[in-house]
Design a protein around this motif. Structure first.
Motif, PDB file in Angstrom:
ATOM      1  N   PHE A   1      43.473 -15.901  -5.467  1.00 27.40           N
ATOM      2  CA  PHE A   1      44.827 -16.394  -5.587  1.00 27.40           C
ATOM      3  C   PHE A   1      45.609 -16.167  -4.311  1.00 27.40           C
ATOM      4  O   PHE A   1      46.754 -15.743  -4.329  1.00 27.40           O
ATOM      5  CB  PHE A   1      45.545 -15.716  -6.760  1.00 27.40           C
ATOM      6  N   GLY A   2      45.029 -16.440  -3.144  1.00 22.57           N
ATOM      7  CA  GLY A   2      45.735 -16.331  -1.877  1.00 22.57           C
ATOM      8  C   GLY A   2      46.292 -14.944  -1.650  1.00 22.57           C
ATOM      9  O   GLY A   2      45.597 -13.952  -1.762  1.00 22.57           O
ATOM     10  N   LYS A   3      47.575 -14.846  -1.373  1.00 20.05           N
ATOM     11  CA  LYS A   3      48.219 -13.570  -1.076  1.00 20.05           C
ATOM     12  C   LYS A   3      48.699 -12.841  -2.315  1.00 20.05           C
ATOM     13  O   LYS A   3      49.410 -11.858  -2.224  1.00 20.05           O
ATOM     14  CB  LYS A   3      49.407 -13.828  -0.141  1.00 20.05           C
ATOM     15  N   SER A   4      48.371 -13.331  -3.494  1.00 22.20           N
ATOM     16  CA  SER A   4      48.812 -12.692  -4.728  1.00 22.20           C
ATOM     17  C   SER A   4      48.242 -11.281  -4.833  1.00 22.20           C
ATOM     18  O   SER A   4      47.105 -11.027  -4.432  1.00 22.20           O
ATOM     19  CB  SER A   4      48.356 -13.522  -5.927  1.00 22.20           C
ATOM     20  N   PRO A   5      49.014 -10.303  -5.391  1.00 13.87           N
ATOM     21  CA  PRO A   5      48.466  -8.950  -5.592  1.00 13.87           C
ATOM     22  C   PRO A   5      47.322  -8.925  -6.592  1.00 13.87           C
ATOM     23  O   PRO A   5      46.592  -7.957  -6.686  1.00 13.87           O
ATOM     24  CB  PRO A   5      49.663  -8.165  -6.113  1.00 13.87           C
ATOM     25  N   PHE A   6      47.124  -9.995  -7.353  1.00 16.78           N
ATOM     26  CA  PHE A   6      46.028 -10.082  -8.316  1.00 16.78           C
ATOM     27  C   PHE A   6      44.838 -10.827  -7.744  1.00 16.78           C
ATOM     28  O   PHE A   6      43.997 -11.320  -8.481  1.00 16.78           O
ATOM     29  CB  PHE A   6      46.507 -10.775  -9.598  1.00 16.78           C
ATOM     30  N   GLU A   7      44.768 -10.894  -6.448  1.00 15.59           N
ATOM     31  CA  GLU A   7      43.695 -11.653  -5.810  1.00 15.59           C
ATOM     32  C   GLU A   7      42.337 -11.091  -6.203  1.00 15.59           C
ATOM     33  O   GLU A   7      42.143  -9.868  -6.248  1.00 15.59           O
ATOM     34  CB  GLU A   7      43.855 -11.604  -4.288  1.00 15.59           C
ATOM     35  N   ARG A   8      41.365 -11.927  -6.482  1.00 18.52           N
ATOM     36  CA  ARG A   8      40.016 -11.501  -6.844  1.00 18.52           C
ATOM     37  C   ARG A   8      39.041 -12.612  -6.512  1.00 18.52           C
ATOM     38  O   ARG A   8      39.427 -13.773  -6.309  1.00 18.52           O
ATOM     39  CB  ARG A   8      39.916 -11.194  -8.334  1.00 18.52           C
ATOM     40  N   ASP A   9      37.760 -12.229  -6.444  1.00 16.37           N
ATOM     41  CA  ASP A   9      36.698 -13.201  -6.205  1.00 16.37           C
ATOM     42  C   ASP A   9      36.018 -13.499  -7.526  1.00 16.37           C
ATOM     43  O   ASP A   9      35.677 -12.589  -8.283  1.00 16.37           O
ATOM     44  CB  ASP A   9      35.667 -12.653  -5.205  1.00 16.37           C
ATOM     45  N   PHE A  10      35.813 -14.744  -7.803  1.00 21.26           N
ATOM     46  CA  PHE A  10      35.091 -15.133  -9.005  1.00 21.26           C
ATOM     47  C   PHE A  10      33.598 -15.148  -8.704  1.00 21.26           C
ATOM     48  O   PHE A  10      33.166 -15.508  -7.622  1.00 21.26           O
ATOM     49  CB  PHE A  10      35.548 -16.504  -9.498  1.00 21.26           C
ATOM     50  N   GLY A  11      32.799 -14.703  -9.691  1.00 22.67           N
ATOM     51  CA  GLY A  11      31.361 -14.747  -9.535  1.00 22.67           C
ATOM     52  C   GLY A  11      30.704 -14.669 -10.882  1.00 22.67           C
ATOM     53  O   GLY A  11      31.359 -14.635 -11.930  1.00 22.67           O
ATOM     54  N   ASP A  12      29.389 -14.566 -10.895  1.00 17.53           N
ATOM     55  CA  ASP A  12      28.659 -14.505 -12.151  1.00 17.53           C
ATOM     56  C   ASP A  12      28.533 -13.081 -12.680  1.00 17.53           C
ATOM     57  O   ASP A  12      28.293 -12.893 -13.876  1.00 17.53           O
ATOM     58  CB  ASP A  12      27.256 -15.084 -11.954  1.00 17.53           C
ATOM     59  N   ILE A  13      28.635 -12.063 -11.813  1.00 11.90           N
ATOM     60  CA  ILE A  13      28.328 -10.688 -12.187  1.00 11.90           C
ATOM     61  C   ILE A  13      29.536  -9.796 -11.915  1.00 11.90           C
ATOM     62  O   ILE A  13      30.170  -9.876 -10.860  1.00 11.90           O
ATOM     63  CB  ILE A  13      27.107 -10.167 -11.404  1.00 11.90           C
ATOM     64  N   LYS A  14      29.813  -8.930 -12.911  1.00 10.27           N
ATOM     65  CA  LYS A  14      30.867  -7.936 -12.755  1.00 10.27           C
ATOM     66  C   LYS A  14      30.281  -6.555 -13.067  1.00 10.27           C
ATOM     67  O   LYS A  14      29.659  -6.357 -14.116  1.00 10.27           O
ATOM     68  CB  LYS A  14      32.031  -8.231 -13.688  1.00 10.27           C
ATOM     69  N   GLN A  15      30.462  -5.607 -12.155  1.00  8.27           N
ATOM     70  CA  GLN A  15      29.965  -4.231 -12.362  1.00  8.27           C
ATOM     71  C   GLN A  15      30.930  -3.487 -13.265  1.00  8.27           C
ATOM     72  O   GLN A  15      32.145  -3.491 -13.055  1.00  8.27           O
ATOM     73  CB  GLN A  15      29.815  -3.524 -11.001  1.00  8.27           C
ATOM     74  N   LEU A  16      30.407  -2.817 -14.307  1.00 11.19           N
ATOM     75  CA  LEU A  16      31.231  -2.149 -15.315  1.00 11.19           C
ATOM     76  C   LEU A  16      31.220  -0.633 -15.213  1.00 11.19           C
ATOM     77  O   LEU A  16      32.249   0.006 -15.378  1.00 11.19           O
ATOM     78  CB  LEU A  16      30.780  -2.559 -16.722  1.00 11.19           C
ATOM     79  N   ASP A  17      30.051  -0.034 -14.981  1.00 10.58           N
ATOM     80  CA  ASP A  17      29.946   1.438 -15.002  1.00 10.58           C
ATOM     81  C   ASP A  17      28.746   1.860 -14.181  1.00 10.58           C
ATOM     82  O   ASP A  17      27.816   1.069 -13.949  1.00 10.58           O
ATOM     83  CB  ASP A  17      29.802   1.930 -16.446  1.00 10.58           C
ATOM     84  N   ALA A  18      28.768   3.126 -13.738  1.00  6.60           N
ATOM     85  CA  ALA A  18      27.632   3.704 -13.001  1.00  6.60           C
ATOM     86  C   ALA A  18      27.587   5.189 -13.325  1.00  6.60           C
ATOM     87  O   ALA A  18      28.609   5.886 -13.217  1.00  6.60           O
ATOM     88  CB  ALA A  18      27.778   3.474 -11.502  1.00  6.60           C
ATOM     89  N   TYR A  19      26.414   5.674 -13.719  1.00  7.15           N
ATOM     90  CA  TYR A  19      26.306   7.075 -14.154  1.00  7.15           C
ATOM     91  C   TYR A  19      24.855   7.517 -14.091  1.00  7.15           C
ATOM     92  O   TYR A  19      23.922   6.705 -14.071  1.00  7.15           O
ATOM     93  CB  TYR A  19      26.828   7.226 -15.583  1.00  7.15           C
ATOM     94  N   PHE A  20      24.661   8.845 -14.091  1.00  5.66           N
ATOM     95  CA  PHE A  20      23.320   9.401 -14.225  1.00  5.66           C
ATOM     96  C   PHE A  20      22.938   9.360 -15.696  1.00  5.66           C
ATOM     97  O   PHE A  20      23.675   9.835 -16.561  1.00  5.66           O
ATOM     98  CB  PHE A  20      23.272  10.837 -13.704  1.00  5.66           C
ATOM     99  N   GLY A  21      21.779   8.756 -15.958  1.00  2.00           N
ATOM    100  CA  GLY A  21      21.322   8.645 -17.331  1.00  2.00           C
ATOM    101  C   GLY A  21      20.583   7.347 -17.542  1.00  2.00           C
ATOM    102  O   GLY A  21      20.266   6.615 -16.598  1.00  2.00           O
ATOM    103  N   THR A  22      20.312   7.060 -18.785  1.00  2.00           N
ATOM    104  CA  THR A  22      19.585   5.851 -19.161  1.00  2.00           C
ATOM    105  C   THR A  22      20.524   4.897 -19.900  1.00  2.00           C
ATOM    106  O   THR A  22      21.718   5.167 -20.040  1.00  2.00           O
ATOM    107  CB  THR A  22      18.381   6.203 -20.042  1.00  2.00           C
ATOM    108  N   ILE A  23      19.956   3.808 -20.390  1.00  2.64           N
ATOM    109  CA  ILE A  23      20.764   2.828 -21.115  1.00  2.64           C
ATOM    110  C   ILE A  23      21.431   3.462 -22.321  1.00  2.64           C
ATOM    111  O   ILE A  23      22.589   3.186 -22.636  1.00  2.64           O
ATOM    112  CB  ILE A  23      19.886   1.639 -21.539  1.00  2.64           C
TER     113      ILE A  23
END
Length: 434
Positions: free
Chosen positions: A32-54
């Motif tokens: 959204f140009g210079k908007s403070p909500f600017e973001r890149d659209f894509g197919d994948i969004k990262q949600l979490d990262a941690y030590f452990g399994t599924i």
């Protein structure tokens, strides 16, 4: 005029790109140009990262190796994706489980449907010098859209934490209970790890039904009475302890046995996940030895005054290796003496008799004394019972000296008569031979 028209046309041609650029400034590729909500659209969004399994996050310590590290993604695109491959980039102190210098790679063999989540699990080593804190990392995901040729790539930054590891241990400060009485017990709950325990809640199970799903160990906890069964402990920091107090009544028939109290411990770990741990605290049940000294008096036997009395055991276990010691108190000059009395059974009194001796000249009248019974219980702990008493020593009757002199004269007369008789016999024998 023609020159002016040409010039005006050239100016319009030059202004058109600027007008077009400003018109589409809010929908340029990437957000959204210079908007403070600017973001890149894509197919994948990262949600979490941690030590452990599924299925489970785990706590880790510096120095742990071959630890699973999971990154969670969402397929936010409109198409299914396949051929998912991830490469992890972590800061200094973290390396691939395949060896130093190897890439940290993970593959997802299945497809990810549009709108669903998927996981990539990597395996890493943690350097022993790493600190328990939050770190930043990056991940690259390569994938392909179904019904589309070519490989797409997505890059995400994330934060993760080396949490430390919580280690729960329980023990009784005094692991011995006494039957036939109420016992006040103290149980120590310690965190021997490096991660804190939060909102710790502990429940003591007291029926065999409750134990069926948590433990296969045999227990007789249902045969005792526990007045407290739930404790809200709060937080337990690393390398620290909290203490539980409880009142336990043990009936008479439970002695020389082990009482096992199961504890269900619930707490939140460093990831903020609720954990449940089962522990058992063991106690050894002793019989009760309850001694009383009574009937303390002085008697005379064969011209010797003796302190006598009896010891009764009102408990349910015999006292072993018993001794009784007589000691003077205050100004008494009675000598200290000890007598072995062996076992003190529960079914009958045990008598004692201690002959009196003095330091110096005997003193008659009242004497304050202390009787100490020393014995051992079934676990060979030595126990002392102290009993103070006052005794009275009678002065022996005085012997009449006149009667004594008469008694002494009689043997002398008998001896003189015998001597005279022998002399006369010798004289008669000499006269007859002449």
């Amino acid at each position: 005029m023609i020159n002016h028209k040409i010039l005006f046309s050239l100016m319009l041609l030059l202004l058109i790109p600027l007008i077009v650029h400003d018109s589409f400034a809010q929908i340029t590729s990437g957000g959204f140009g210079k908007s403070p909500f600017e973001r890149d659209f894509g197919d994948i969004k990262q949600l979490d990262a941690y030590f452990g399994t599924i299925n489970e996050k785990i706590e880790v310590d510096p120095g742990d190796s071959n630890v699973p590290f999971t990154v969670v993604f969402a397929n936010v695109g409109t198409q299914d994706i396949t051929g998912i491959k991830g490469q992890l980039s972590l800061p200094l102190g973290f390396s691939s489980a395949d060896g130093s210098g190897s890439l940290i790679i993970a593959n997802e063999k299945s497809n990810s449907l549009a709108g669903n989540t998927f996981y990539l699990t990597f395996y890493v080593n943690i350097d022993k010098n790493a600190k328990i804190q939050q770190y930043a990392g990056s991940v690259k995901v390569d994938y392909s859209r179904l019904r589309e040729s070519g490989v797409r790539s997505s890059f995400s930054d994330f934060n993760f934490k080396v949490t430390g590891d919580s280690i729960i241990n329980v023990k009784a400060l005094d692991p011995f209970l006494t039957s036939l009485k109420t016992n006040n017990i103290v149980i120590e709950i310690s965190n021997d790890g490096t991660a804190p325990l939060s909102s710790v809640d502990i429940v003591a199970s007291n029926t065999q039904t409750e134990l069926a799903s948590t433990s296969t160990s045999t227990t007789n906890v249902e045969n005792v009475v526990i007045l407290e069964s739930n404790w809200d402990v709060g937080n337990i920091n690393p390398k620290s302890s909290k203490y539980l107090t409880a009142t336990v009544y043990v009936p008479e028939n439970l002695q020389q046995d082990t009482l096992r109290i199961p504890l269900t411990i619930k707490y939140y770990n460093a990831h903020g996940d609720l954990q449940t741990v089962s522990k058992i605290v063991d106690f050894y049940i002793k019989g009760m030895i309850d001694l009383t000294v009574y009937g303390v008096d002085v008697i005379e036997l064969s011209g010797t005054q003796m302190v006598v009395g009896e010891i009764i055991n009102e408990g349910n276990e015999k006292a072993l290796f018993g001794f009784i010691t007589l000691e003077p108190l205050n100004n008494s000059n009675i000598k200290k003496q000890t007598q072995f009395i062996d076992e003190i059974e529960t079914d009958s009194p045990v008598p004692f008799n201690i002959p009196l001796e003095f330091d110096g000249k005997p003193q008659y009248g009242e004497h304050n004394i202390q009787l100490t019974v020393r014995y051992k219980d079934s676990i060979r702990d030595e126990i002392f019972l102290v009993h103070n008493a006052t005794i009275f020593l009678k002065e022996p009757p005085k012997v009449d000296s006149g009667n004594n002199s008469q008694l002494m004269i009689i043997p002398i007369i008998i001896v003189v008569a015998i001597v005279m008789y022998v002399i006369l016999r010798r004289k008669k024998s000499k006269v007859s031979t002449a």
